[in-house]
Design a protein around this motif. Structure first.
Motif, short mmCIF file in Angstrom:
data_model
loop_
_atom_site.label_atom_id
_atom_site.label_comp_id
_atom_site.label_asym_id
_atom_site.label_seq_id
_atom_site.Cartn_x
_atom_site.Cartn_y
_atom_site.Cartn_z
N ASN A 24 0.82 -1.21 0.00
CA ASN A 24 0.00 0.00 0.00
C ASN A 24 0.85 1.26 0.00
O ASN A 24 0.51 2.25 -0.62
CB ASN A 24 -0.93 0.01 1.23
CG ASN A 24 -1.97 -1.08 1.17
OD1 ASN A 24 -2.59 -1.28 0.13
ND2 ASN A 24 -2.17 -1.78 2.27
N SER A 25 1.96 1.18 0.73
CA SER A 25 2.85 2.35 0.85
C SER A 25 4.30 1.86 0.76
O SER A 25 4.98 1.70 1.79
CB SER A 25 2.61 3.08 2.16
OG SER A 25 3.47 4.19 2.30
N VAL A 27 8.19 1.63 0.64
CA VAL A 27 9.31 2.48 1.07
C VAL A 27 10.60 1.68 0.92
O VAL A 27 10.61 0.45 1.06
CB VAL A 27 9.15 2.96 2.53
CG1 VAL A 27 7.94 3.86 2.68
CG2 VAL A 27 9.04 1.77 3.49
N ASP A 36 6.58 -2.79 2.27
CA ASP A 36 5.42 -1.99 2.67
C ASP A 36 5.76 -1.29 3.99
O ASP A 36 6.37 -1.90 4.88
CB ASP A 36 4.19 -2.87 2.83
CG ASP A 36 2.93 -2.05 3.02
OD1 ASP A 36 2.57 -1.33 2.08
OD2 ASP A 36 2.33 -2.10 4.11
N ARG A 37 5.36 -0.04 4.10
CA ARG A 37 5.75 0.78 5.26
C ARG A 37 5.39 0.10 6.59
O ARG A 37 6.20 0.04 7.52
CB ARG A 37 5.08 2.15 5.18
CG ARG A 37 5.47 3.10 6.32
CD ARG A 37 4.65 4.37 6.25
NE ARG A 37 4.96 5.14 5.07
CZ ARG A 37 5.92 6.08 5.03
NH1 ARG A 37 6.64 6.33 6.11
NH2 ARG A 37 6.14 6.75 3.92
N SER A 38 4.16 -0.41 6.71
CA SER A 38 3.73 -0.98 7.99
C SER A 38 4.55 -2.21 8.36
O SER A 38 4.89 -2.41 9.53
CB SER A 38 2.24 -1.34 7.92
OG SER A 38 1.99 -2.28 6.89
N PRO A 65 10.11 6.95 0.71
CA PRO A 65 8.97 6.50 -0.10
C PRO A 65 9.40 6.19 -1.53
O PRO A 65 10.08 6.99 -2.16
CB PRO A 65 8.01 7.70 -0.05
CG PRO A 65 8.37 8.43 1.20
CD PRO A 65 9.86 8.26 1.34
N ARG A 70 4.99 3.13 -6.22
CA ARG A 70 3.62 3.36 -5.76
C ARG A 70 2.71 3.74 -6.92
O ARG A 70 1.58 3.26 -7.01
CB ARG A 70 3.59 4.47 -4.69
CG ARG A 70 2.20 4.65 -4.07
CD ARG A 70 2.23 5.63 -2.93
NE ARG A 70 2.50 6.98 -3.38
CZ ARG A 70 2.63 8.03 -2.59
NH1 ARG A 70 2.56 7.86 -1.27
NH2 ARG A 70 2.87 9.23 -3.08
N ASN A 74 -0.50 1.60 -8.22
CA ASN A 74 -1.82 2.22 -8.37
C ASN A 74 -2.36 2.05 -9.79
O ASN A 74 -3.55 1.81 -9.99
CB ASN A 74 -1.74 3.72 -8.02
CG ASN A 74 -1.53 3.96 -6.54
OD1 ASN A 74 -1.80 3.08 -5.72
ND2 ASN A 74 -1.05 5.14 -6.19
#
Length: 414
Positions: A24-25, A27, A36-38, A65, A70, A74
């Motif tokens: 989703n994000s 990095v 993913d960032r999380s 990022p 990303r 998308n």
């Protein structure tokens, strides 16, 4: 799954190496691996100091990022949303015979429906791409569209998306390189058309394709000689000044192109130094953009026009000093080389004055005392401190820094 059947799958590049889910994000760590960032935040918060994929000890736990990835995720998500997935139902089987029908339609000028089908397939799975590019005549038909007169921008964007997705497969770069630069050299203006009129995602894909297929000095020169291509690229980063993903892609492209003095001079004359200066001065610039800006400046300062432009744009020298020790070791070395070239090798008085006023002596001393300041880099820093010390004395004060005598004679302009 048989060779003659295709289904929509998630590209492995889009999966987080930790969770294996679509990111989703995304990095990137200092090792260059993207998560993913999380997921990576949880890994680091758990006390780990290594990169999960490579197990390298992290020199920094900061992450950046990955804006380009990303955007691609998308774009893929929006394309795949309308298509069946493995969680619901498999897409209809596509045989080699069906692909050859598409190739025939493309060659006869019936672009849109066949290209839309191909875009959907290549965007959604490695097996699909490998299958398509293995079919004789497929890539030639796709590249051939770029040579067709009066093709709508939407069609050209589809071709660029197909090529950008396919280039990750083994050997495709070389095949497309031959098709573009040997068989279809008149297709290059279509790239300019997409850069002017396409969506932002298409423009980024267009630049990525050009960088990937310009694999030798001859093709790099060929690209730079395409009418209006470089001016359009420079205009892009001047007008899209807040899009870090675009800046990152463009700078990678320009760095790969800058293999001769004439190309560097051309970029300088188009105003690249001012653009780089603004990027370095921006508080919102991504780390990767800052580091590539410093790399580009280290290449530009080897030509006379480049040094002249840096001298005129005094904000540039101040921004370089400000970035010292705030970027990677390699980028810090690039920054020091630019300062050494301007201050020591060519004794540019304006830049010398700006570096001194920007607390350059202290910054260079910090570099010299760090792990960056080893070997040749230590001697370069010594040269800088020596000449900055003399400048400070002439200006009325230096702050107690002693003399550093060096005989640096390596690193000469090309």
């Amino acid at each position: 799954m048989g060779r003659d059947e295709l289904c929509i799958t998630v590209p492995s590049l889009f999966r987080c190496p930790i969770s294996l889910d679509v990111m989703n994000s995304p990095v990137s760590l200092c090792t260059g691996v993207t998560y993913d960032r999380s997921s990576i935040q949880h890994w680091l918060d758990s006390g780990h100091d290594t990169c999960p994929a490579t197990m390298q000890v992290l020199s920094s736990k900061d992450f950046v990022p990955n804006l380009t990835l990303r955007r691609l995720i998308n774009l893929w998500t929006s394309t795949a949303a309308a298509a069946p997935t493995k969680s619901s139902a498999l897409s209809p089987a596509v045989s080699e015979e069906k692909v050859r029908i598409w190739i025939g339609e493309i060659k006869s000028g019936k672009f849109e429906r066949s290209l839309d089908s191909i875009v959907q397939l290549v965007s959604c799975g490695e097996a699909n791409r490998r299958f398509l590019v293995s079919i004789d005549g497929f890539l030639a038909a796709i590249v051939g569209v770029l040579s067709t007169n009066c093709v709508q921008t939407r069609v050209l964007e589809s071709v660029i998306r197909i090529l950008s997705s396919s280039l990750v497969e083994n050997g495709v770069n070389e095949k497309v390189h031959k098709l573009v630069f040997i068989s279809n050299a008149n297709c290059l203006p279509s790239f300019v058309s997409v850069l002017r009129n396409g969506s932002l995602e298409s423009k980024m894909a267009c630049i990525a394709v050009l960088e990937s297929i310009a694999i030798n000095n001859e093709s790099k020169r060929f690209v730079t000689e395409v009418e209006n291509l470089l001016p359009v690229v420079i205009h892009l980063i001047k007008t899209e000044d807040d899009d870090q993903g675009l800046h990152d892609v463009v700078l990678s492209f320009l760095i790969s192109l800058s293999v001769t003095r004439s190309i560097k001079t051309q970029l300088v004359q188009l105003g690249l130094v001012e653009v780089l200066s603004n990027m370095l001065s921006s508080q919102n610039a991504a780390v990767s953009v800052v580091e590539k800006s410093l790399k580009m400046l280290s290449m530009i300062c080897t030509c006379a026009d480049g040094r002249s432009a840096i001298s005129v744009d005094l904000k540039c020298a101040g921004a370089i000093v400000e970035r010292l020790m705030k970027v990677s070791k390699t980028a810090t070395e690039d920054a020091v080389v630019v300062l050494w070239s301007m201050c020591c090798l060519f004794r540019d008085e304006k830049v010398l004055e700006k570096v001194v006023r920007s607390n350059g002596v202290t910054k260079v001393l910090l570099v010299m005392q760090s792990e960056v300041g080893e070997g040749n880099m230590r001697r370069i820093c010594g040269d800088l401190i020596k000449i900055l010390r003399l400048r400070c004395k002439n200006g009325g004060g230096f702050g107690g820094v002693g003399s550093y005598e060096t005989k640096t004679t390596h690193i000469l302009p090309c």
